[in-house]
Design a protein around this motif. Structure first.
Motif, PDB file in Angstrom:
ATOM      1  N   CYS B 157       0.935  -1.092  -0.029  1.00 45.48           N
ATOM      2  CA  CYS B 157      -0.110   0.191   0.124  1.00 45.48           C
ATOM      3  C   CYS B 157       0.680   1.275  -0.167  1.00 45.48           C
ATOM      4  CB  CYS B 157      -0.916   0.012   1.100  1.00 45.48           C
ATOM      5  SG  CYS B 157      -2.001  -1.288   1.128  1.00 45.48           S
ATOM      6  N   TYR B 158       0.747   2.141  -1.151  1.00 44.87           N
ATOM      7  CA  TYR B 158       1.390   3.288  -1.280  1.00 44.87           C
ATOM      8  C   TYR B 158       0.744   4.423  -0.642  1.00 44.87           C
ATOM      9  CZ  TYR B 158       4.726   0.877  -3.986  1.00 44.87           C
ATOM     10  OH  TYR B 158       5.750  -0.187  -4.713  1.00 44.87           O
ATOM     11  N   ARG B 159       1.099   5.476  -0.464  1.00 42.40           N
ATOM     12  CA  ARG B 159       0.427   7.001   0.077  1.00 42.40           C
ATOM     13  C   ARG B 159      -0.363   7.490  -1.447  1.00 42.40           C
ATOM     14  NH1 ARG B 159       5.040  10.071   3.355  1.00 42.40           N
ATOM     15  NH2 ARG B 159       5.360   8.530   4.800  1.00 42.40           N
ATOM     16  N   ASN B 160       0.027   7.014  -2.440  1.00 42.87           N
ATOM     17  CA  ASN B 160      -0.182   7.965  -3.668  1.00 42.87           C
ATOM     18  C   ASN B 160      -1.498   7.357  -4.496  1.00 42.87           C
ATOM     19  OD1 ASN B 160       1.129   6.151  -4.709  1.00 42.87           O
ATOM     20  ND2 ASN B 160       2.428   7.409  -5.922  1.00 42.87           N
ATOM     21  N   THR B 161      -2.181   6.483  -3.827  1.00 41.59           N
ATOM     22  CA  THR B 161      -3.221   5.527  -4.666  1.00 41.59           C
ATOM     23  C   THR B 161      -4.684   5.607  -4.318  1.00 41.59           C
ATOM     24  OG1 THR B 161      -1.981   3.742  -3.372  1.00 41.59           O
ATOM     25  CG2 THR B 161      -1.465   4.126  -5.620  1.00 41.59           C
ATOM     26  N   ALA B 162      -4.707   6.771  -3.393  1.00 39.14           N
ATOM     27  CA  ALA B 162      -6.153   6.829  -2.912  1.00 39.14           C
ATOM     28  C   ALA B 162      -7.095   7.362  -4.191  1.00 39.14           C
ATOM     29  CB  ALA B 162      -6.433   7.747  -1.649  1.00 39.14           C
ATOM     30  N   GLU B 163      -8.346   6.983  -4.180  1.00 38.49           N
ATOM     31  CA  GLU B 163      -9.239   7.116  -5.314  1.00 38.49           C
ATOM     32  C   GLU B 163     -10.559   7.830  -4.787  1.00 38.49           C
ATOM     33  OE1 GLU B 163      -8.833   6.821  -8.563  1.00 38.49           O
ATOM     34  OE2 GLU B 163      -7.216   5.261  -8.418  1.00 38.49           O
ATOM     35  N   GLU B 164     -11.208   8.636  -5.600  1.00 32.33           N
ATOM     36  CA  GLU B 164     -12.246   9.558  -5.260  1.00 32.33           C
ATOM     37  C   GLU B 164     -13.359   8.832  -4.771  1.00 32.33           C
ATOM     38  OE1 GLU B 164     -13.211  12.325  -8.242  1.00 32.33           O
ATOM     39  OE2 GLU B 164     -15.327  12.915  -7.429  1.00 32.33           O
ATOM     40  N   GLY B 165     -13.878   8.869  -3.820  1.00 31.32           N
ATOM     41  CA  GLY B 165     -15.097   8.022  -3.301  1.00 31.32           C
ATOM     42  C   GLY B 165     -14.623   6.951  -2.065  1.00 31.32           C
ATOM     43  N   ASP B 166     -13.343   6.857  -1.884  1.00 29.73           N
ATOM     44  CA  ASP B 166     -12.610   5.772  -1.120  1.00 29.73           C
ATOM     45  C   ASP B 166     -12.968   6.669   0.366  1.00 29.73           C
ATOM     46  OD1 ASP B 166     -11.715   4.219  -2.974  1.00 29.73           O
ATOM     47  OD2 ASP B 166      -9.580   4.788  -2.561  1.00 29.73           O
ATOM     48  N   LEU B 167     -13.212   5.562   1.330  1.00 25.09           N
ATOM     49  CA  LEU B 167     -13.376   5.543   2.850  1.00 25.09           C
ATOM     50  C   LEU B 167     -12.238   5.985   3.440  1.00 25.09           C
ATOM     51  CD1 LEU B 167     -16.143   3.221   3.500  1.00 25.09           C
ATOM     52  CD2 LEU B 167     -16.604   5.675   2.728  1.00 25.09           C
ATOM     53  N   ILE B 168     -11.891   6.821   4.511  1.00 28.97           N
ATOM     54  CA  ILE B 168     -10.870   7.003   5.040  1.00 28.97           C
ATOM     55  C   ILE B 168     -11.076   6.412   6.362  1.00 28.97           C
ATOM     56  CG2 ILE B 168      -9.293   9.054   6.268  1.00 28.97           C
ATOM     57  CD1 ILE B 168     -10.266  10.834   4.056  1.00 28.97           C
ATOM     58  N   CYS B 169     -10.263   5.678   6.841  1.00 29.16           N
ATOM     59  CA  CYS B 169     -10.239   5.012   8.090  1.00 29.16           C
ATOM     60  C   CYS B 169      -9.016   4.926   8.810  1.00 29.16           C
ATOM     61  CB  CYS B 169     -10.252   3.235   7.759  1.00 29.16           C
ATOM     62  SG  CYS B 169     -11.440   3.064   6.431  1.00 29.16           S
ATOM     63  N   VAL B 170      -9.107   4.877  10.140  1.00 32.36           N
ATOM     64  CA  VAL B 170      -8.245   4.742  11.319  1.00 32.36           C
ATOM     65  C   VAL B 170      -8.178   3.793  12.189  1.00 32.36           C
ATOM     66  CG1 VAL B 170      -8.894   6.809  12.739  1.00 32.36           C
ATOM     67  CG2 VAL B 170      -6.456   6.492  12.408  1.00 32.36           C
ATOM     68  N   SER B 171      -7.191   3.299  12.397  1.00 38.87           N
ATOM     69  CA  SER B 171      -7.088   2.201  13.662  1.00 38.87           C
ATOM     70  C   SER B 171      -6.974   2.811  15.036  1.00 38.87           C
ATOM     71  CB  SER B 171      -6.265   1.322  13.585  1.00 38.87           C
ATOM     72  OG  SER B 171      -4.780   1.981  13.681  1.00 38.87           O
ATOM     73  N   GLY B 172      -7.538   2.141  16.168  1.00 37.93           N
ATOM     74  CA  GLY B 172      -7.303   2.729  17.446  1.00 37.93           C
ATOM     75  C   GLY B 172      -8.026   4.175  17.869  1.00 37.93           C
ATOM     76  N   ASP B 173      -7.318   4.904  18.472  1.00 44.44           N
ATOM     77  CA  ASP B 173      -7.785   6.188  18.942  1.00 44.44           C
ATOM     78  C   ASP B 173      -6.519   7.094  18.847  1.00 44.44           C
ATOM     79  OD1 ASP B 173      -6.586   6.424  21.800  1.00 44.44           O
ATOM     80  OD2 ASP B 173      -7.645   4.497  21.932  1.00 44.44           O
ATOM     81  N   LEU B 174      -6.906   8.437  18.720  1.00 45.21           N
ATOM     82  CA  LEU B 174      -5.752   9.331  18.536  1.00 45.21           C
ATOM     83  C   LEU B 174      -5.545  10.410  19.557  1.00 45.21           C
ATOM     84  CD1 LEU B 174      -6.623  10.065  14.666  1.00 45.21           C
ATOM     85  CD2 LEU B 174      -5.052   8.465  15.793  1.00 45.21           C
ATOM     86  N   GLY B 175      -4.402  11.015  19.510  1.00 42.19           N
ATOM     87  CA  GLY B 175      -4.265  12.285  20.492  1.00 42.19           C
ATOM     88  C   GLY B 175      -3.844  11.820  21.786  1.00 42.19           C
ATOM     89  N   GLY B 176      -3.831  10.479  22.153  1.00 45.66           N
ATOM     90  CA  GLY B 176      -3.233  10.125  23.355  1.00 45.66           C
ATOM     91  C   GLY B 176      -1.851  10.390  23.902  1.00 45.66           C
ATOM     92  N   ALA B 177      -1.049  10.092  22.839  1.00 47.95           N
ATOM     93  CA  ALA B 177       0.433  10.139  22.863  1.00 47.95           C
ATOM     94  C   ALA B 177       0.630  11.613  23.324  1.00 47.95           C
ATOM     95  CB  ALA B 177       1.315   9.494  21.642  1.00 47.95           C
TER      96      ALA B 177
END
Lengths: 345, 345
Positions: B157-177
């Motif tokens: 998986c590269y960074r430059n291959t997202a397509e229009e309409g794709d869903l953006i996902c993230v694992s876990g939770d953020l900001g804690g660190a």
């Protein structure tokens, strides 16, 4: 150091800006580099060959002194030092990653100079800069290079596979980098005492270059291949001949006889060592940073290499019980020591 | 820091002695590690798979503060941070090389602690320490880690291959660190003002651990594989959600809509951010060091991940002309910014 030059503060670019700026002109030339800088990791393809990885850390004040090291040379050397480890496995280097820790005293122009030296080295040795990391540093310049290469399994030369009766060979000549360093240190001290006096390095180009701008011996790897010689063991001379011979013998569980008179010394190394009241042989044995290749070959390969002016046969591998010895010009046998060995005459 | 403990001076061991001492207990467990530490380079075999390489430099005073960072945790984190880059390519990490620059204030016991943390991380993630370099440092602790892994070409998986309409996902939770870091900095300052006061981190284990002992998300790589989902692009969250989303959009030449209400925050992160008068969303967007995976998937894969409690869908990829936007809880659209973005309410 950069008083008379343009100064652009790195913080204006930020980390990503700096990486983009430095890497924008990189052309990837190795078929094994699928994806270079610009993603989380580089993607490489060695198509079933074995992959070789080596890494070195270079720290300001320990490995280099910016007082007499031009940044372009430093960049060049940082790459060479690391590629040398891949060649020492009898492999071909194809990629490096470069991490830099930069103190705020470094303007962008300084980083560009350093990086330019790296790019020149990479271009000359056909190596791609495939990634890296940059960071500010509170402590001075930090350079970490990892080199990647490949080899067919049957070509790889380890340190622990020397056999009794093998001939010990070394490329090029030794001790020059160490004597060159003495010269640079002397001129630095003179300069510090009296900044009006310009450094006197005239006629000493060869040994100064051995210290500041070493060349890793890719050519020896190719030469041996073309001669049909596969070394039985190999290592590069980074810490001094003595230390490297001991590595091969210890890891191979063998002994050795090394002949002082066979150790290749350039006349300039010899003369300059004498000027400093140093024993030239000691400079070769304990000096280090020559980045020549030390290797062992079967006696049956002797005819293939005997006429090559760039390879010296300096001894032979013996059984372990015979110990690791160096035989002086006057015929006296001394045990070989890695450190603190300073005169045996 | 080590006043009450045994102190062995590293110089007694020397460089080779230290390397031997640290690496003697390493057991190589990956079939791809043919030869680890002890030669000029490590020898690896990926049997035709693509090789992934990433490197990070960690410097004392920039990336870590030894005042509140236990060395074992630091070693653990240094490995995790680097493995995270391999997982962010949807690969599996198999080896690391570790270079250490050690100031003389460091006794052997301190290096052992640091290295133990590294070994624990490597064991847990089934990664071999396959080589490295050690050096003295005049400037404080320097850690350089290079990680190596592999993937089948079609899985990367590269960074430059997202397509229009794709869903953006993230694992876990953020900001804690980031919030954890604020807590540690506060307690450090209290301690510096009055060394009698002990740090008060009670009940804050989760966010302190997010800062000091992050976990790279190998499990997410394996989870996505088991769900039959190949992300269309992926990156790890090292510099803050905002910066990473911008990387994906910019390199993919796309825009995005990110929804503030969808950004996963742990309750402790939320509450502690409020205690510090910080906007919890800002901590997630700009804080960094969470080492979660941010990725995009096709809408057709939605059903496969929608019930996973460890994955949040936080937005979607749009055409480039629509720009990169974040929609606040109150429905206001703001342009997404990587730095200096601090409040949009």
């Amino acid at each position: 150091m950069f008083e008379n030059k343009e100064r652009t503060d790195i913080s204006k670019l930020g980390e990503f800006g700096l990486i983009d700026h430095l890497t924008k002109n990189i052309t990837l030339t190795n078929p094994s580099t699928i994806k270079g800088a610009g993603d989380d990791a580089a993607v490489l393809d060695f198509e079933g060959k074995k992959v070789l990885i080596s890494t070195d850390l270079l720290l300001e004040g320990i490995h280099f002194d910016l007082a007499y090291t031009p940044l372009k040379h430093l960049g060049y050397k940082a790459i060479q030092v690391n590629l040398s480890d891949i060649y020492a496995m009898n492999g071909i280097a194809t990629q490096v990653t470069v991490s830099l820790g930069l103190s705020s005293k470094f303007p962008l122009e300084a980083v560009e100079e350093l990086y330019e030296g790296m790019l020149i080295a990479c271009k000359k040795y056909n190596v791609d800069i495939a990634g890296g990391d940059t960071s500010s540093s509170k402590q001075g310049l930090v350079i970490s290079v990892t080199s990647i290469g490949y080899a067919d399994e049957q070509d790889i030369c380890y340190r622990n596979t020397a056999e009794e009766g093998d001939l010990i060979c070394v490329s090029g000549d030794l001790g020059g980098a160490y004597v060159g360093l003495q010269l640079l240190e002397r001129e630095k001290n003179i300069f510090l005492e009296n900044p009006q006096i310009q450094p006197d390095l005239e006629g000493k180009d060869y040994i100064v270059e051995r210290q500041l701008k070493p060349e890793a011996r890719r050519d020896i790897v190719l030469l041996l291949k073309s001669l049909g010689v596969k070394p039985t063991s190999m290592i590069d001379v980074s810490d001094g001949l003595s230390s490297e011979v001991i590595h091969i013998c210890t890891q191979s569980e063998k002994g050795c006889n090394l002949y002082e008179e066979k150790i290749p010394l350039d006349p300039m190394t010899y003369e300059t060592a004498r000027e400093f009241n140093l024993d030239p042989t000691v400079c070769a044995l304990s000096g280090g940073e020559d980045y020549e290749l030390l290797f062992t070959i079967r006696q049956s390969d002797y005819d293939k290499i005997k006429n090559d002016p760039d390879i010296s046969i300096i001894g032979n591998i013996t059984e372990k019980a015979a110990g690791m010895n160096i035989i002086s010009k006057s015929g006296i046998v001394h045990p070989l020591k890695a450190q603190g060995w300073n005169s045996f005459k």
